[in-house]
Write an enzyme that holds these catalytic residues in place. Structure first.
Site, mmCIF file in Angstrom:
data_model
loop_
_atom_site.group_PDB
_atom_site.id
_atom_site.type_symbol
_atom_site.label_atom_id
_atom_site.label_comp_id
_atom_site.label_asym_id
_atom_site.label_seq_id
_atom_site.Cartn_x
_atom_site.Cartn_y
_atom_site.Cartn_z
ATOM 1 N N PRO A 133 -3.475 -14.973 -33.782
ATOM 2 C CA PRO A 133 -2.060 -15.382 -33.672
ATOM 3 C C PRO A 133 -1.153 -14.329 -33.068
ATOM 4 O O PRO A 133 -0.279 -13.779 -33.738
ATOM 5 C CB PRO A 133 -1.688 -15.690 -35.119
ATOM 6 N N CYS A 134 -1.316 -14.070 -31.795
ATOM 7 C CA CYS A 134 -0.455 -13.100 -31.130
ATOM 8 C C CYS A 134 0.987 -13.602 -31.070
ATOM 9 O O CYS A 134 1.902 -12.812 -30.897
ATOM 10 C CB CYS A 134 -0.978 -12.812 -29.725
#
Length: 166
Positions: A133-134
């Site tokens: 989850p950048c």
DNA sequence: AGGCTCATGACTC
DNA sequence: GAGTCATGAGCCT
């Protein structure tokens, strides 16, 4: 020598993503390309059983995150990157749905408190967005920061998770 | 609030 | 080595 990756589409209500697999696991995930309406269907023939199994897990996880839920069980990931990048990606996976961290917090979490900008670089190099989850990494003042897949994606994902940002 | 400058680490060519 | 950043803090106006 490097064997080519197996490429499989995932249709979602946000468009068609593309997942790529090595013999070791999920290697890449790509956002739907804008302007490209559809793409040739892939025959299940010739795709190994493990990859088919991983692909089901990937598709389920992706749809869960797009719906604002936790991804659940992920397939094995075959991440290609430097040690620094992998340590950043490991730290990203600890951010839960709906939560956010700053680039500086990630830098401190991996024991390199001054490598803030480099953390941004590693986020941009993330081969598996959404599942790693950048998009949950914001700038220090909770401003949106950047996103390699386009800022609209970042805003959309955060909004679907109910995260707070500017 | 916005804008500028500077230190900074990893990465690319 | 120089140039490029998905930063952050400090210091303006």
């Amino acid at each position: 020598m490097k064997t080519p990756l197996v490429e499989l589409p995932i249709s979602t209500n946000a468009g068609q993503f593309v997942a790529r697999y090595s013999e070791k696991g999920l290697a890449e995930l790509r956002f739907p390309s804008v302007g490209r309406a559809s793409q040739r269907a892939v025959k299940p023939i010739g795709i190994s059983a493990p990859i088919r199994r991983w692909h089901r897990a990937t598709a389920a996880a992706l749809k869960a995150v797009l719906a604002g839920r936790s991804p659940g069980k992920l397939p094995p990931l075959d991440l290609a990157g430097t040690e620094f990048q992998k340590s950043v990606w490991r730290a990203l996976r600890k951010i839960r749905s709906g939560q956010t961290k700053s680039y500086g917090e990630i830098a401190r979490a991996i024991g390199k408190p001054t490598a803030v900008r480099a953390v941004g670089g590693a986020c941009g190099a993330n081969p598996i967005p959404v599942l790693i989850p950048c998009h949950r990494v914001l700038a220090a003042n909770r401003k949106i920061g950047g996103f390699s897949g386009g800022l609209n994606w970042k805003r959309t994902l955060l909004a679907r998770e109910g995260a707070i940002f500017r």
